[in-house]
Design a protein around this motif. Structure first.
Motif, PDB file in Angstrom:
ATOM      1  N   LEU A 192      -0.862  -0.473 -10.540  1.00 15.04           N
ATOM      2  CA  LEU A 192      -1.121   0.510  -9.488  1.00 15.04           C
ATOM      3  C   LEU A 192      -2.612   0.796  -9.489  1.00 15.04           C
ATOM      4  CD1 LEU A 192       0.187   2.374  -7.338  1.00 15.04           C
ATOM      5  CD2 LEU A 192       0.213   4.176  -9.089  1.00 15.04           C
ATOM      6  N   SER A 193      -3.245   0.617  -8.318  1.00 16.62           N
ATOM      7  CA  SER A 193      -4.698   0.766  -8.204  1.00 16.62           C
ATOM      8  C   SER A 193      -5.046   1.810  -7.154  1.00 16.62           C
ATOM      9  CB  SER A 193      -5.350  -0.568  -7.805  1.00 16.62           C
ATOM     10  OG  SER A 193      -5.075  -1.573  -8.747  1.00 16.62           O
ATOM     11  N   GLY A 194      -6.141   2.518  -7.414  1.00 17.55           N
ATOM     12  CA  GLY A 194      -6.626   3.514  -6.473  1.00 17.55           C
ATOM     13  C   GLY A 194      -7.977   4.027  -6.917  1.00 17.55           C
ATOM     14  N   ASN A 243      -3.492   4.152  -2.304  1.00 15.20           N
ATOM     15  CA  ASN A 243      -3.241   3.363  -3.503  1.00 15.20           C
ATOM     16  C   ASN A 243      -2.518   2.060  -3.152  1.00 15.20           C
ATOM     17  OD1 ASN A 243      -4.267   5.543  -5.045  1.00 15.20           O
ATOM     18  ND2 ASN A 243      -2.246   6.514  -4.992  1.00 15.20           N
ATOM     19  N   THR A 244      -2.537   1.109  -4.094  1.00 11.13           N
ATOM     20  CA  THR A 244      -1.870  -0.174  -3.889  1.00 11.13           C
ATOM     21  C   THR A 244      -1.049  -0.523  -5.116  1.00 11.13           C
ATOM     22  OG1 THR A 244      -3.651  -0.999  -2.464  1.00 11.13           O
ATOM     23  CG2 THR A 244      -2.185  -2.635  -3.434  1.00 11.13           C
ATOM     24  N   PHE A 245       0.232  -0.821  -4.868  1.00  6.55           N
ATOM     25  CA  PHE A 245       1.115  -1.308  -5.924  1.00  6.55           C
ATOM     26  C   PHE A 245       1.137  -2.835  -5.858  1.00  6.55           C
ATOM     27  CE2 PHE A 245       5.290  -2.936  -7.201  1.00  6.55           C
ATOM     28  CZ  PHE A 245       5.363  -2.448  -8.492  1.00  6.55           C
ATOM     29  N   THR A 281      -7.194   1.342 -12.287  1.00  8.69           N
ATOM     30  CA  THR A 281      -6.002   0.498 -12.262  1.00  8.69           C
ATOM     31  C   THR A 281      -5.214   0.672 -13.558  1.00  8.69           C
ATOM     32  OG1 THR A 281      -7.076  -1.167 -10.866  1.00  8.69           O
ATOM     33  CG2 THR A 281      -5.118  -1.859 -12.074  1.00  8.69           C
ATOM     34  N   PRO A 311       0.825  -1.210   0.000  1.00 11.60           N
ATOM     35  CA  PRO A 311       0.000   0.000   0.000  1.00 11.60           C
ATOM     36  C   PRO A 311       0.859   1.260   0.000  1.00 11.60           C
ATOM     37  CG  PRO A 311       0.061  -0.990   2.191  1.00 11.60           C
ATOM     38  CD  PRO A 311       0.791  -1.925   1.280  1.00 11.60           C
TER      39      PRO A 311
END
Length: 369
Positions: free
Chosen positions: A121-123, A80-82, A127, A76
């Motif tokens: 990368l999501s947020g 966001n999450t990588f 994505t 995280p």
């Protein structure tokens, strides 16, 4: 039942039993909140094919859902999450590569077995993905809530695609099942991709990619899709529509238009439709009806009946037809699914040649960990 068929069944059963209780891939968490999770599956099966002249059987890896291993790394960053994902097929003898004139090695891994080497990368923005992975149109033709995709689905040649139709005179025609039954699904490439957040059940996606795992292919691929997933009381619906273009370095450019939708009632009754068209070739329509039930205490049972009709896929005026029945039985305590299917294929064209129908039986087990 023939000796070879009994032997095949026995080998599949032994492979499933040897797996033992499933070892759920644990998730390891770092002090910074990052996680590592591994997963995998084995899907040994026995394929028996009657081409109208001879019957051939072989132990294979079920390409409807092949044997594979992989892992996720997630970290995280604020909201966001990588993520990094790695996944590879094991390179076992594929059910769609075995035929009258082809007998692949039992184990033959190469880089084309890599399924995902993928960063994302999501947020709140959606994505963004890059690397070897799914194009936007991957699985757009296979929206299916039947619970039987492990053994039967829109890609009807996953079980026996390298087999050729035989002629009424007993000769090999040179026409493989994979020539006569198209899918037009997007597949995986080295690509960049963007997916929007879900907007009331809708997700828009687009990607651009090239073939990075096989040499000699400089084609360019790009596509755009919309997916929909929603529950309405006792009903669940999944659907998708996509358009995919291929700019070829040699040959004619193509445009594929593909759509599929699946509807399930809380009673377990479900239905699926899929349609695909290539502007330089033919089109197909695929339909399936199924039912999920709890017959045995060990887990749920899913059964389906499907039909595929293709036009102009081999040549102008050709007609391809396939129908099949299948069942998947879950064994929850072991993360095992037992499956079996029967499928019949037929082909007619304007060449004046009569082709024998071809039938395939696939039985096996998938163990997930």
């Amino acid at each position: 039942m023939s000796v070879s068929f009994r032997s095949g069944l026995s080998a599949v059963a032994l492979a499933a039993c040897a797996a033992g209780p499933a070892l759920a891939g644990p998730t390891y968490t770092s002090a910074s909140g990052g996680t590592f999770t591994y997963y995998g599956q084995l899907s040994p099966s026995y394929l028996s094919v009657d081409d109208g002249v001879d019957t051939q059987g072989d132990l294979v890896d079920n390409v409807h859902s092949n044997s594979r291993v992989g892992f996720y790394l997630r970290q995280p960053f604020g909201a966001n999450t990588f993520q990094f994902r790695f996944e590879t097929a094991l390179g076992l003898k594929a059910s769609n590569k075995v035929g009258q004139t082809s007998d692949p090695s039992n184990l033959d891994w190469d880089r084309t077995n890599l399924r995902h080497v993928d960063f994302s990368l999501s947020g709140a923005f959606g994505t963004v993905s890059a690397g070897q992975g799914s194009m936007a149109s991957d699985n757009i033709a296979t929206m299916d809530l039947s619970g039987t995709t492990l053994v039967m689905g829109q890609s009807v040649t996953d079980a026996a695609g390298a087999y050729q139709f035989t002629t009424s005179g007993g000769a090999l025609s040179g026409i493989k099942l994979s020539d006569a039954f198209a899918s037009y699904d997007g597949g995986r490439k080295g690509r960049i991709r963007y997916d929007t957040p879900s907007l009331n059940g809708f997700v828009l996606s687009a990607s651009y990619g090239t073939e990075i795992l096989a040499s000699g292919n400089d084609d360019e691929y790009y596509d755009i899709t919309v997916r929909y997933e929603k529950e309405f009381g006792e009903y669940t619906v999944n659907g998708g529509l996509g358009v995919a273009w291929t700019d070829k370095q040699t040959g004619t450019d193509t445009r594929d238009t593909v759509a599929s939708v699946s509807l399930e009632h809380s009673s377990g009754l479900n239905g699926t439709l899929s349609y695909g068209d290539r502007d330089t070739s033919g089109d197909y329509i695929y339909g399936k009806v199924g039912y999920k039930m709890k017959v045995f205490a060990i887990g749920s049972t899913a059964m389906s009946l499907d039909y595929y009709s293709g036009n102009d896929l081999v040549s102008t005026g050709s007609e391809s037809e396939a129908w099949g029945v299948g069942v998947v039985q879950k064994v929850d305590a072991y993360n095992v699914e037992l499956y079996a299917s029967y499928r019949n294929y037929s082909l007619d064209d304007n060449s004046g040649t009569d082709y024998n129908d071809l039938s395939a039986v696939l039985v096996g087990a998938r163990w997930k960990f």
